[in-house]
Design a protein around this motif. Structure first.
Motif, PDB file in Angstrom:
ATOM      1  N   ASN A 107       0.785  -1.219   0.000  1.00 27.97           N
ATOM      2  CA  ASN A 107       0.000   0.000   0.000  1.00 27.97           C
ATOM      3  C   ASN A 107       0.832   1.292   0.000  1.00 27.97           C
ATOM      4  OD1 ASN A 107      -2.707   0.331  -0.359  1.00 27.97           O
ATOM      5  ND2 ASN A 107      -3.004   1.204   1.673  1.00 27.97           N
ATOM      6  N   GLY A 141       2.376   2.309  -2.437  1.00 28.08           N
ATOM      7  CA  GLY A 141       2.251   2.880  -3.778  1.00 28.08           C
ATOM      8  C   GLY A 141       3.304   2.333  -4.734  1.00 28.08           C
ATOM      9  N   LYS A 142       3.820   1.143  -4.436  1.00 33.33           N
ATOM     10  CA  LYS A 142       4.882   0.569  -5.288  1.00 33.33           C
ATOM     11  C   LYS A 142       4.380   0.352  -6.712  1.00 33.33           C
ATOM     12  CE  LYS A 142       6.453  -3.469  -3.951  1.00 33.33           C
ATOM     13  NZ  LYS A 142       5.735  -4.387  -4.850  1.00 33.33           N
ATOM     14  N   SER A 143       3.193  -0.247  -6.839  1.00 35.91           N
ATOM     15  CA  SER A 143       2.670  -0.467  -8.205  1.00 35.91           C
ATOM     16  C   SER A 143       2.459   0.859  -8.917  1.00 35.91           C
ATOM     17  CB  SER A 143       1.327  -1.203  -8.166  1.00 35.91           C
ATOM     18  OG  SER A 143       1.402  -2.300  -7.323  1.00 35.91           O
ATOM     19  N   SER A 144       1.988   1.846  -8.176  1.00 38.69           N
ATOM     20  CA  SER A 144       1.737   3.157  -8.801  1.00 38.69           C
ATOM     21  C   SER A 144       3.041   3.808  -9.249  1.00 38.69           C
ATOM     22  CB  SER A 144       1.020   4.083  -7.815  1.00 38.69           C
ATOM     23  OG  SER A 144      -0.165   3.488  -7.347  1.00 38.69           O
ATOM     24  N   GLY A 166      -3.689  -1.904  -6.390  1.00 34.80           N
ATOM     25  CA  GLY A 166      -4.874  -2.183  -5.588  1.00 34.80           C
ATOM     26  C   GLY A 166      -5.235  -3.642  -5.429  1.00 34.80           C
ATOM     27  N   ASN A 209       7.404   8.287  -1.288  1.00 36.29           N
ATOM     28  CA  ASN A 209       6.208   8.457  -2.133  1.00 36.29           C
ATOM     29  C   ASN A 209       5.062   9.165  -1.393  1.00 36.29           C
ATOM     30  OD1 ASN A 209       4.737   8.055  -4.550  1.00 36.29           O
ATOM     31  ND2 ASN A 209       3.742   6.242  -3.691  1.00 36.29           N
ATOM     32  N   LYS A 210       4.085   9.608  -2.158  1.00 38.36           N
ATOM     33  CA  LYS A 210       2.865  10.290  -1.680  1.00 38.36           C
ATOM     34  C   LYS A 210       3.173  11.705  -1.189  1.00 38.36           C
ATOM     35  CE  LYS A 210       0.542   5.904  -0.766  1.00 38.36           C
ATOM     36  NZ  LYS A 210      -0.535   5.186  -0.133  1.00 38.36           N
ATOM     37  N   ASP A 264       2.524  14.369  -2.564  1.00 40.34           N
ATOM     38  CA  ASP A 264       1.389  15.281  -2.794  1.00 40.34           C
ATOM     39  C   ASP A 264       0.452  15.364  -1.598  1.00 40.34           C
ATOM     40  OD1 ASP A 264      -1.080  13.191  -3.726  1.00 40.34           O
ATOM     41  OD2 ASP A 264       0.945  12.458  -3.991  1.00 40.34           O
ATOM     42  N   ALA A 272       3.694   9.391  -7.123  1.00 41.65           N
ATOM     43  CA  ALA A 272       3.254   8.569  -8.261  1.00 41.65           C
ATOM     44  C   ALA A 272       2.019   9.204  -8.871  1.00 41.65           C
ATOM     45  CB  ALA A 272       2.963   7.149  -7.795  1.00 41.65           C
TER      46      ALA A 272
HETATM   47  P1  GDP Z   1       1.198  -1.070  -3.514  1.00 41.34           P
HETATM   48  O1  GDP Z   1       0.403  -1.995  -2.632  1.00 41.34           O
HETATM   49  O2  GDP Z   1       2.447  -0.606  -2.813  1.00 41.34           O
HETATM   50  O3  GDP Z   1       1.483  -1.595  -4.887  1.00 41.34           O
HETATM   51  O4  GDP Z   1       0.340   0.275  -3.646  1.00 41.34           O
HETATM   52  P2  GDP Z   1      -0.620   0.787  -4.814  1.00 41.34           P
HETATM   53  O5  GDP Z   1       0.179   1.280  -5.972  1.00 41.34           O
HETATM   54  O6  GDP Z   1      -1.680  -0.227  -5.064  1.00 41.34           O
HETATM   55  O7  GDP Z   1      -1.222   2.095  -4.108  1.00 41.34           O
HETATM   56  C1  GDP Z   1      -1.934   2.031  -2.888  1.00 41.34           C
HETATM   57  C2  GDP Z   1      -2.883   3.238  -2.812  1.00 41.34           C
HETATM   58  O8  GDP Z   1      -2.122   4.446  -2.695  1.00 41.34           O
HETATM   59  C3  GDP Z   1      -3.760   3.391  -4.061  1.00 41.34           C
HETATM   60  O9  GDP Z   1      -5.034   3.826  -3.644  1.00 41.34           O
HETATM   61  C4  GDP Z   1      -3.043   4.477  -4.857  1.00 41.34           C
HETATM   62  O10 GDP Z   1      -3.919   5.208  -5.682  1.00 41.34           O
HETATM   63  C5  GDP Z   1      -2.477   5.344  -3.742  1.00 41.34           C
HETATM   64  N1  GDP Z   1      -1.238   6.055  -4.155  1.00 41.34           N
HETATM   65  C6  GDP Z   1      -0.117   5.515  -4.672  1.00 41.34           C
HETATM   66  N2  GDP Z   1       0.819   6.461  -4.899  1.00 41.34           N
HETATM   67  C7  GDP Z   1       0.281   7.647  -4.531  1.00 41.34           C
HETATM   68  C8  GDP Z   1       0.744   9.002  -4.533  1.00 41.34           C
HETATM   69  O11 GDP Z   1       1.863   9.340  -4.916  1.00 41.34           O
HETATM   70  N3  GDP Z   1      -0.122   9.950  -4.044  1.00 41.34           N
HETATM   71  C9  GDP Z   1      -1.359   9.635  -3.583  1.00 41.34           C
HETATM   72  N4  GDP Z   1      -2.117  10.638  -3.125  1.00 41.34           N
HETATM   73  N5  GDP Z   1      -1.844   8.384  -3.582  1.00 41.34           N
HETATM   74  C10 GDP Z   1      -1.034   7.396  -4.043  1.00 41.34           C
END
Ligand code: GDP
Length: 205
Positions: free
Chosen positions: A35, A37-40, A55, A143-144, A146, A177
């Motif tokens: 969660n 945001g690795k995939s993002s 997700g 990350n995040k 913003d 991301a």
């Molecule tokens: P993973 O489990 O690490 O692969 O995470 P995901 O890529 O699935 O992201 C988890 C949640 O964080 C999702 O709801 C994304 O939309 C959100 N997210 C990821 N990166 C960012 C970011 O840079 N900014 C914001 N505001 N949300 C993010």
């Protein structure tokens, strides 16, 4: 020649160490808590909406996913960690898989993704130490970004630096991301990590 990260394709998933891919191409290994945001981040780098799956219920897939980038390198998506609801058996499977990945690892660069809003966890620190042990260059991505006010960014980066005990020469980049902040810097660093690689190492069929 620079790697074109816009030209990427899914290559394979590895759920056991026999399935790991060590074919001589450079590998950029991406790690982070579920969660974070690795995939993002990966999708942002590869300019794709959904190549790395965003997700998926956290912790469900204990697999190493390989994306071939421009036929010159692999972006390796290591399974996320630290999701509370994962069973003990699944956690152990994760531990064994990572153990064998890092034992064999010839990683060109490691990318550790943390959440800029939070103090890195004990698991983040463990992952950081594993990257350090391989002696590959490591890039920490916060990350995040913003989600923070401008005035909060510097103190947040300081906390990450302190917790992970980063030296001054270690790279920490604020990233979003969502907005694309930090993308060019990360691409530049990955390309630089690859620069020492023998040229002409391109995947052949
Ligand atoms: P993973 O489990 O690490 O692969 O995470 P995901 O890529 O699935 O992201 C988890 C949640 O964080 C999702 O709801 C994304 O939309 C959100 N997210 C990821 N990166 C960012 C970011 O840079 N900014 C914001 N505001 N949300 C993010």
């Amino acid at each position: 020649m620079a790697i074109n990260f816009g030209k990427a394709e899914f290559s394979r998933s590895a759920g056991t160490k026999e399935q790991f891919l060590w074919d001589g191409l450079p590998q950029f290994a991406f790690a982070g808590r579920s969660n974070v945001g690795k995939s993002s981040v990966i999708n942002r780098l590869l300019n794709r909406k959904n190549l790395a799956y965003v997700g998926t219920s956290p912790g469900k897939t204990t697999q190493v996913n390989y994306f071939l980038v421009d036929r010159k390198a692999y972006l390796v998506d290591l399974p996320g960690y630290g999701y509370a609801k994962v069973s003990k058996a699944e956690k152990e499977r994760w531990g064994r898989l990572m153990d064998s990945y890092f034992q064999e690892a010839r990683i060109t660069a490691g990318v550790l993704i943390v959440d800029i809003r939070h103090k890195p966890t004990a698991d983040d620190l463990t992952m950081h130490r594993w990257f350090q042990e391989t002696e590959c260059p490591e890039i920490i991505v916060a990350n995040k970004q913003d989600k923070l006010k401008k005035s909060q960014i510097e103190p947040a980066l300081m906390l990450i630096r302190e917790t992970l005990e980063l030296g001054e020469e270690e790279t920490l980049i604020p990233f979003s991301a969502e907005k694309g902040v930090g993308k060019e810097e990360l691409l530049r660093l990955l390309n630089a990590a690859c620069a020492g690689f023998p040229s002409g190492s391109e995947k052949r069929d």
